[in-house]
Design an enzyme around this catalytic site. Structure first.
Site, short mmCIF file in Angstrom:
data_model
loop_
_atom_site.label_atom_id
_atom_site.label_comp_id
_atom_site.label_asym_id
_atom_site.label_seq_id
_atom_site.Cartn_x
_atom_site.Cartn_y
_atom_site.Cartn_z
N SER A 1 40.34 41.58 27.79
CA SER A 1 41.06 41.65 29.06
C SER A 1 40.07 41.49 30.20
O SER A 1 38.86 41.39 29.97
CB SER A 1 41.79 42.98 29.18
OG SER A 1 40.83 44.00 29.35
N LYS A 2 40.61 41.46 31.41
CA LYS A 2 39.79 41.17 32.60
C LYS A 2 38.56 42.07 32.70
O LYS A 2 37.52 41.65 33.18
CB LYS A 2 40.64 41.32 33.86
CG LYS A 2 41.58 40.16 34.06
CD LYS A 2 41.79 39.91 35.55
CE LYS A 2 42.60 38.65 35.78
NZ LYS A 2 44.01 38.78 35.39
N ARG A 3 38.70 43.31 32.22
CA ARG A 3 37.55 44.19 32.41
C ARG A 3 36.37 43.77 31.53
O ARG A 3 35.25 44.23 31.70
CB ARG A 3 37.94 45.65 32.21
CG ARG A 3 38.22 46.04 30.83
CD ARG A 3 38.98 47.37 30.74
NE ARG A 3 39.62 47.43 29.46
CZ ARG A 3 38.99 47.76 28.34
NH1 ARG A 3 37.72 48.10 28.38
NH2 ARG A 3 39.63 47.76 27.20
#
Ligand code: GLU
Length: 484
Positions: A254-256
């Site tokens: 995911s984006k993190r």
């Protein structure tokens, strides 16, 4: 059906940028279709009016085109099973809902969002699996009419029979779900919009999809969808659920974890073939230790049982490594095409093809991504390059000066002889040891610093070829002046 060419589909919801995980699903479907001489259908799942956006859809089509994933039927390629946007298929869902209502396999549910949330919280607090407990399942006809007359909007829920739901997944083998654990699920919302699980079954059936290949996060949806296939009397397709891409901490990418959108990788200067190659390789889809695959090889080698069995960690360093490998073997013309946006962004739209190709040839062994071309365009531009602090420090010695002056002399001695750029290095460098009394590194290091302004960079012979006589002279004069 078994001898018919397979029909597969990629069914994205344009509610965000195309995630590499979804791109990998698209790739698996596309490879499967190509490998088996079947058809690949693109269906846009745009029923979520709030989150869907035309911009995301346009970006999605652009990303797929960039990756080279084309479709046999879909937007812009109408076929016999269209339309290919769910938003244009609402009447089909309505007809099928009516069939299920008539067969009493679904029922109207008047629960409000607040009531459903309260039920969910109560189940969670009792450590029970949150699901719909069937409040509206057995309402009498009178109660239904009364609620309808009050103007309460109704969603439609499918009445899930108790008992097991089983299927044989082409990647994961035998799967089993318990109907009693699932809860009756909504197939059409109170605003009349079909829920994903309902629309997808009707579409997959009407589009004659033979194999549904998607991420394992859809496994429990498959159980629900199988119930609908049965209820509607449709023959279900085969299912294959591949593992997901994971971040370094083994949670879903995911984006993190960093970049996740295909668009971001394009903007970082990753070649489309590299992203495809890397996504196909993740999870050892092809195995055998081979890492670089042409599209044709990927198509030949593809098989579902090897694709995506185990979760694979997305390793950006490996992606960059693969990118640099491809950049080295790609032709300057092809690279130049992919580099256009970066060339523009650096302000070099007007550079000639010849000069651009020379620069690409000079620097491509140094590139890990295409965006870095901007830096080298400046390095080779007499008006833009700068002498770095390290370069100046390296040039501040007497020996360095001797080298700079030595090469300048040799260039001047060339007189009016037309400077054949490609031959300058071979002609002049062998004379340098005698000219300066120095050799090896003591010649190369100051020359690189003086000629490029940097202490690291492309091979010197290539720098000579790009710069040519007059730029070499200009840069030597400048470096000598700067260190005087
Ligand atoms: N629109 C769904 C998604 O993007 C499609 C899932 C499926 O392949 O059925 O997750």
């Amino acid at each position: 059906m078994t001898n018919m060419p397979p029909r597969v589909r990629f069914a994205p919801s344009p509610t965000g940028e195309l995630h590499v995980g979804n791109a990998r699903t698209a790739l698996f479907n596309w490879l499967f279709a190509k490998h088996n001489r079947g058809n690949f259908i693109l269906r846009i799942e745009d029923t979520d009016q709030v989150r869907t956006s035309r911009v995301f859809e346009a970006n999605l089509l652009q990303d797929l085109a960039w990756l080279g994933i084309d479709w046999d039927e879909g937007p812009g390629k109408e076929g016999p099973c269209g339309p290919y946007h769910q938003s244009e298929r609402l009447s089909l869902y309505r007809t099928h809902l009516e069939r299920l209502i008539a067969a009493e396999l679904v029922y109207p549910c008047y629960c409000t969002d607040e009531e459903l949330e309260a039920e969910r919280l109560s189940l969670v607090s009792r450590k029970m699996m949150p699901r719909y407990m069937g409040k509206c399942r057995n309402l009498t006809a009178e109660t239904r009419s009364r609620l309808a007359a009050e103007g309460r909007p109704a969603a439609y829920r499918f009445h899930v029979p108790p008992g097991p739901i089983t299927f044989s997944d082409l990647i994961r083998g035998e799967m089993r779900f318990e109907g009693s654990a699932l809860g009756d699920f909504i197939i059409v919302r109170s605003n009349g919009i079909p829920a994903y699980n309902f629309a997808v079954v009707i579409d997959d059936h009407l589009m004659e999809i033979t194999h549904v290949i998607r991420g394992e996060d859809h496994l429990s949806n498959t159980a629900l969808q199988l119930l609908l296939y049965l209820a509607l009397g449709f023959e279900p397709p085969r299912f294959a659920h591949h593992a997901l891409i994971l971040g370094r901490d083994r949670s879903k990418l995911s984006k993190r974890h960093g970049a996740t959108a295909v668009r971001e990788f394009r903007e970082r200067g990753i070649l489309p073939e590299v992203l495809l190659n890397y996504l196909a390789l993740l999870g050892a889809s092809f195995g055998e230790g081979k890492e670089v695959f042409t599209t044709g090889e990927m198509i030949d080698a593809f098989s579902l049982d090897r694709a995506g069995k185990s979760g694979a960690i997305f390793d950006e360093d490996k992606l960059l490594w693969l990118n640099s490998l491809y950049i080295r073997k790609e032709s300057p013309a092809t690279l130049a095409g992919h580099m256009r946006p970066f060339i523009s962004a650096a302000g070099y739209d007007h550079i000639t093809e010849v000069r651009l190709h020379r620069i690409i040839e000079a620097v491509r062994d140094n590139l890990t991504n295409l965006a870095e071309i901007g830096y080298y365009l400046r390095v080779f531009d007499d008006n833009a390059y700068e002498l770095s602090a390290e370069a100046l420090q390296l040039l501040a010695t007497e020996e360095a000066k001797k080298v700079m002056v030595g090469l300048l002399d040799l260039l001047d001695d060339l007189g009016k002889v037309p400077a054949e750029d490609d031959r300058l290095y071979g002609t002049l460098m062998p004379l340098m040891p005698e000219k300066t009394g120095l050799r090896g590194k003591k010649i190369f290091m100051p020359l690189r610093a003086a000629l490029t302004g940097q202490t690291k960079g492309p091979e010197l012979d290539r720098c000579f070829a790009v710069l040519g006589k007059s730029s070499l002279q200009h840069r030597l004069h400048r470096a000598i002046a700067a260190t005087a």
